[in-house]
Design a protein around this motif. Sequence first.
Motif, short mmCIF file in Angstrom:
data_model
loop_
_atom_site.label_atom_id
_atom_site.label_comp_id
_atom_site.label_asym_id
_atom_site.label_seq_id
_atom_site.Cartn_x
_atom_site.Cartn_y
_atom_site.Cartn_z
N ILE A 289 0.31 8.29 6.31
CA ILE A 289 0.05 7.07 5.53
C ILE A 289 -0.05 7.41 4.04
O ILE A 289 0.53 6.73 3.19
CB ILE A 289 -1.23 6.38 6.02
CG1 ILE A 289 -0.99 5.82 7.43
CG2 ILE A 289 -1.66 5.27 5.07
CD1 ILE A 289 -2.25 5.43 8.16
N LYS A 290 -0.77 8.48 3.71
CA LYS A 290 -0.92 8.86 2.31
C LYS A 290 0.41 9.31 1.70
O LYS A 290 0.64 9.13 0.51
CB LYS A 290 -1.98 9.95 2.16
CG LYS A 290 -3.38 9.40 2.35
CD LYS A 290 -4.43 10.46 2.18
CE LYS A 290 -5.82 9.85 2.25
NZ LYS A 290 -6.88 10.86 2.08
N SER A 291 1.30 9.86 2.51
CA SER A 291 2.60 10.30 1.99
C SER A 291 3.48 9.11 1.58
O SER A 291 4.36 9.25 0.75
CB SER A 291 3.34 11.16 3.01
OG SER A 291 3.86 10.37 4.07
N TRP A 292 3.23 7.94 2.18
CA TRP A 292 4.01 6.75 1.82
C TRP A 292 3.69 6.28 0.41
O TRP A 292 4.53 5.67 -0.25
CB TRP A 292 3.73 5.60 2.77
CG TRP A 292 4.18 5.81 4.17
CD1 TRP A 292 5.16 6.65 4.61
CD2 TRP A 292 3.66 5.16 5.33
NE1 TRP A 292 5.27 6.57 5.96
CE2 TRP A 292 4.37 5.66 6.44
CE3 TRP A 292 2.67 4.22 5.54
CZ2 TRP A 292 4.12 5.24 7.73
CZ3 TRP A 292 2.41 3.80 6.83
CH2 TRP A 292 3.14 4.31 7.90
N GLU A 293 2.44 6.51 -0.05
CA GLU A 293 1.99 6.06 -1.37
C GLU A 293 2.34 4.59 -1.61
O GLU A 293 2.86 4.21 -2.65
CB GLU A 293 2.58 6.93 -2.47
CG GLU A 293 2.14 8.37 -2.39
CD GLU A 293 2.72 9.23 -3.48
OE1 GLU A 293 3.46 8.72 -4.34
OE2 GLU A 293 2.44 10.43 -3.46
N SER A 294 2.05 3.76 -0.61
CA SER A 294 2.46 2.36 -0.69
C SER A 294 1.35 1.44 -0.22
O SER A 294 0.96 1.46 0.95
CB SER A 294 3.71 2.14 0.16
OG SER A 294 4.01 0.77 0.28
N LYS A 295 0.86 0.60 -1.11
CA LYS A 295 -0.13 -0.40 -0.75
C LYS A 295 0.46 -1.44 0.19
O LYS A 295 -0.22 -1.97 1.05
CB LYS A 295 -0.69 -1.06 -2.00
CG LYS A 295 -1.48 -0.11 -2.85
CD LYS A 295 -1.90 -0.77 -4.13
CE LYS A 295 -2.59 0.25 -5.01
NZ LYS A 295 -2.96 -0.29 -6.29
N LEU A 296 1.74 -1.72 0.02
CA LEU A 296 2.41 -2.69 0.89
C LEU A 296 2.43 -2.19 2.33
O LEU A 296 2.17 -2.95 3.26
CB LEU A 296 3.84 -2.94 0.40
CG LEU A 296 4.69 -3.85 1.29
CD1 LEU A 296 4.05 -5.24 1.40
CD2 LEU A 296 6.10 -3.97 0.75
N MET A 297 2.71 -0.90 2.53
CA MET A 297 2.73 -0.35 3.90
C MET A 297 1.34 -0.42 4.53
O MET A 297 1.20 -0.74 5.70
CB MET A 297 3.25 1.08 3.89
CG MET A 297 4.71 1.19 3.49
SD MET A 297 5.81 0.36 4.65
CE MET A 297 5.95 1.62 5.88
#
Length: 83
Positions: A64-72
């Motif tokens: 999850i942290k690797s996505w760096e995306s609030k939307l995800m």
Amino acid sequence: MRCIFWDREARNVYYVGVSSDPTRCLEFHNSQETRFTARYRPWKMIFMKRYPGRSEALAIERRIKSWESKLMIARIVSGEIKI
């Protein structure tokens, strides 16, 4: 072990972490001076999922942290994405 998300209402700021006692962890971050979380208090728990072991929960946290995306993160919380 649980993977937890918190948010700071109306700020679109999220915290993702792993804890064996999410309630205690949330209370700590809402009451103590910690680097990231102190700036955005108060926090509320918006998502929690139990995993069989610490290694599974940490793997999900890293992904999850690797996505760096609030939307995800918002899509996970809404149930659109299953983790």
